[in-house]
Every structure is written in C-alpha cells, then in structure tokens.
Design an enzyme around this catalytic site. Sequence first.
Site, short mmCIF file in Angstrom:
data_model
loop_
_atom_site.label_atom_id
_atom_site.label_comp_id
_atom_site.label_asym_id
_atom_site.label_seq_id
_atom_site.Cartn_x
_atom_site.Cartn_y
_atom_site.Cartn_z
N CYS A 60 0.84 -1.21 0.00
CA CYS A 60 0.00 0.00 0.00
C CYS A 60 0.88 1.26 0.00
O CYS A 60 1.84 1.35 0.76
CB CYS A 60 -0.90 -0.01 1.24
SG CYS A 60 -1.99 1.42 1.29
N CYS A 64 0.58 4.51 7.00
CA CYS A 64 -0.04 4.37 8.33
C CYS A 64 0.94 3.61 9.24
O CYS A 64 1.26 2.44 8.95
CB CYS A 64 -1.36 3.63 8.22
SG CYS A 64 -2.45 4.30 6.93
N CYS A 67 0.57 -0.13 10.31
CA CYS A 67 0.09 -1.12 9.34
C CYS A 67 1.21 -1.90 8.65
O CYS A 67 2.06 -1.32 7.98
CB CYS A 67 -0.76 -0.42 8.29
SG CYS A 67 -1.46 -1.60 7.11
N CYS A 104 -16.84 -8.59 5.26
CA CYS A 104 -16.09 -7.37 4.96
C CYS A 104 -14.86 -7.73 4.13
O CYS A 104 -14.18 -8.71 4.44
CB CYS A 104 -15.65 -6.68 6.24
SG CYS A 104 -16.98 -6.49 7.44
N CYS A 135 -19.54 -5.41 3.10
CA CYS A 135 -18.80 -4.22 3.53
C CYS A 135 -17.45 -4.25 2.84
O CYS A 135 -16.88 -5.33 2.65
CB CYS A 135 -18.62 -4.27 5.05
SG CYS A 135 -17.54 -2.97 5.70
N CYS A 195 -19.01 2.56 8.47
CA CYS A 195 -18.30 1.89 9.56
C CYS A 195 -17.05 2.73 9.80
O CYS A 195 -16.18 2.80 8.92
CB CYS A 195 -17.94 0.47 9.12
SG CYS A 195 -16.85 -0.38 10.27
N ARG A 267 -17.92 -2.07 17.68
CA ARG A 267 -17.22 -3.33 17.45
C ARG A 267 -15.89 -3.38 18.18
O ARG A 267 -15.04 -2.51 18.02
CB ARG A 267 -16.99 -3.57 15.95
CG ARG A 267 -16.32 -4.94 15.74
CD ARG A 267 -16.22 -5.35 14.29
NE ARG A 267 -17.49 -5.28 13.64
CZ ARG A 267 -17.75 -4.47 12.61
NH1 ARG A 267 -16.82 -3.71 12.12
NH2 ARG A 267 -18.94 -4.45 12.06
S1 SF4 Z 1 -4.09 1.00 6.96
FE1 SF4 Z 1 -2.55 -0.10 5.74
S2 SF4 Z 1 -3.66 -0.81 3.97
FE2 SF4 Z 1 -4.92 0.77 4.89
S3 SF4 Z 1 -4.33 2.67 3.89
FE3 SF4 Z 1 -3.02 2.51 5.70
S4 SF4 Z 1 -1.16 1.47 4.98
FE4 SF4 Z 1 -2.75 1.14 3.43
#
Ligand code: SF4
Length: 328
Positions: A60, A64, A67, A104, A135, A195, A267
Amino acid sequence: MQEVKRSDMNEISSHLEKIKELYNMPFLDLVFQAHTIHRQHFNPHYIELASLLSIKTGGCPEDCAYCPQSAHFKTNLKKEALMDLEAVITEAKRAQERGAKRFCMGAAWRNPSTKDFPKVLEMIKAVKLLGLEACVTLGRLDASQSEALKEAGLDYYNHNLDTSPSYYQKIISTRSYQDRLDTLEKLRESQIKVCCGGIIGMGESQEDRKMLIAQLASLPTHPESVPINHLIPIAGTPLEKTSPLEPFEFIRTIAVTRIMMPKSVVRLSAGRTNMSEEMQAFCFMAGANSIFLGDKLLTTPNPERDQDMELLCKLGMKSHPNLALEKC
Ligand code: SF4
C-alpha cells in the site's frame, strides 16, 4: 493540527466537554451508565458477528504507522494481488457457515484503480447474492465510485478516522484527516452505511482518545458501526515497540463511545488476542456488541471461532438475535 471543517467545531467542542466529564467518572459508574444506555437500544445478549477478508494484501502506498501492509515499512508480510472472484465467494460461504452476518473485504489501496474497481463490484454483488451484508474498505473514494458501490448493493463502507486530528500527523503523512472526512461525506451522499472508528493504544494521550470520540460523535450522522481497535504492534512498523494501553482505560473508551453514540454498533475489533476473556466481557458490559470472527483480521491475528463461541456461551450470550443462547 490539520484543519477540520469550521462548521463542525462548535459541535466538537460541546461533545468534548461531555466526554471529559465521562472520562472523569468513577469507572463502575461509567460502565453502569454505558450499560444502561446500551440496554435501551440493543438486546444485551446479542453480539453481532462479522468476518473480514483481505482481498488484496500489502504494497500500500500509504504510510499508516501501525500497518504491516504499508510499502513504506519492512515487515514479514507477503504481498498478494487482488483475489479471484471465485476464491472470494468460497471465503464468503465459509464465513456464512461459521455464523457471520456481514462479510467485509479489505484492499490495501490508496484508492481503487480503474482496472480493479469493477472486479470489486462483482465481489460485492456475489456476497449479496449469498444473503450476507457486504462491507468493503478500499481507501479514498470519488463520488462516482461511491455511487457505483451503492448500485452494486454495498451495505457498509469502512473508513476509520484512526485517532485525533493532532495525533494523526504522527501516524500518517500520506493522507489527510480531511481526505477521510471527505470520503465519509461521499458515502453519506450515496446513502451507504458507514463503519468508522479508530485505533487506540498507539501512544496517543487520553486527550487524543477524547478528541477521536468527539470527532466521530460530531459526524453529521453517527456511523452505524464504530470499530474500536487496540493496536497490535507489528515488527518492522514504526509502532512495533508501543506499550499496550492499560485495560481499564480501554474499557473506559468503549463505555464513552457507547454513551456518545448510543445507537451505533460498537465493534471490539483488533487486539482481542491480547485481551483476557474477563476484559472482553467487561467491554461487552460497557457497550461493545460486535466482534470479528475468524483467526485473522486482514493480516493480524484474531481469536479462533471456537474460542469466541465458548466465550459467548460462558457469558450466556448469543450470536444471532433470533437464536437461542450459545450452547456450552
Ligand atoms: S491501513 Fe494499511 S492498507 Fe490501509 S491505507 Fe493505511 S497502509 Fe494502506
């Protein structure tokens, strides 16, 4: 601090005042209040079961900090291309057989590409044909994508605010808070249920947790579903060494969420593998009424189904509103 639309600021401030009072209450008084409100709106014996599948894993472009799927960090995660429709249908049927009401699907994207988006629409239609709620979480959306999701029959879209606007800057630099609010607005315009929740235990202060709840409670319509995740620190991510939040503080956050958004399903999401059964029971008492079923949440661990059913049974709870209590 990132800019939040000015028209919302008065409402956020007034919610924040109430939230501060709630956090200052004696713990048991707070849980009692949350549980009383919970009983006014929900069957206290029913826990909603949802299932979450990663349909496209890793790589990705967003950063984040929590993540393992971000391309910015070196984790042990194996990247996987978008799944085939048939494989998704197989997983959805399996989830349904195991008791899930909602299926989901999450894709590690900044936003859905023109090439892949039609395939996701087919997946949504197939999940709906099975009789499951559908979802997805696909990142940022434009208005036409949001409309197409609605036309495909999508019930819910997950798009979390994650944390407070000020702490957000320490967690994500590639997508703004306002981007997230804009996507939420598009979903509402398309009449898709929302959500939206956050992740706590990322090293944020209690003030940040209060602000996250104030932001969520100040959305023009409360999210129908509010996932509260506890960070699972993953090796290779910037948050890998983060210490867990004190359990009573986590339960307090669930209780305040329940009181501030009385009709939303709250949740208890990521992080349950590190919670005792007693702590999870306290979260249910404080107003959590949904969990994810299955041993994996996208890429992070989750309790086994049998363990969850055993817990519901021990507590005299049930996984479907029309069924009898779980049998021990
Ligand atoms: S949480 Fe992970 S998968 Fe979702 S946008 Fe952020 S880096 Fe990408």
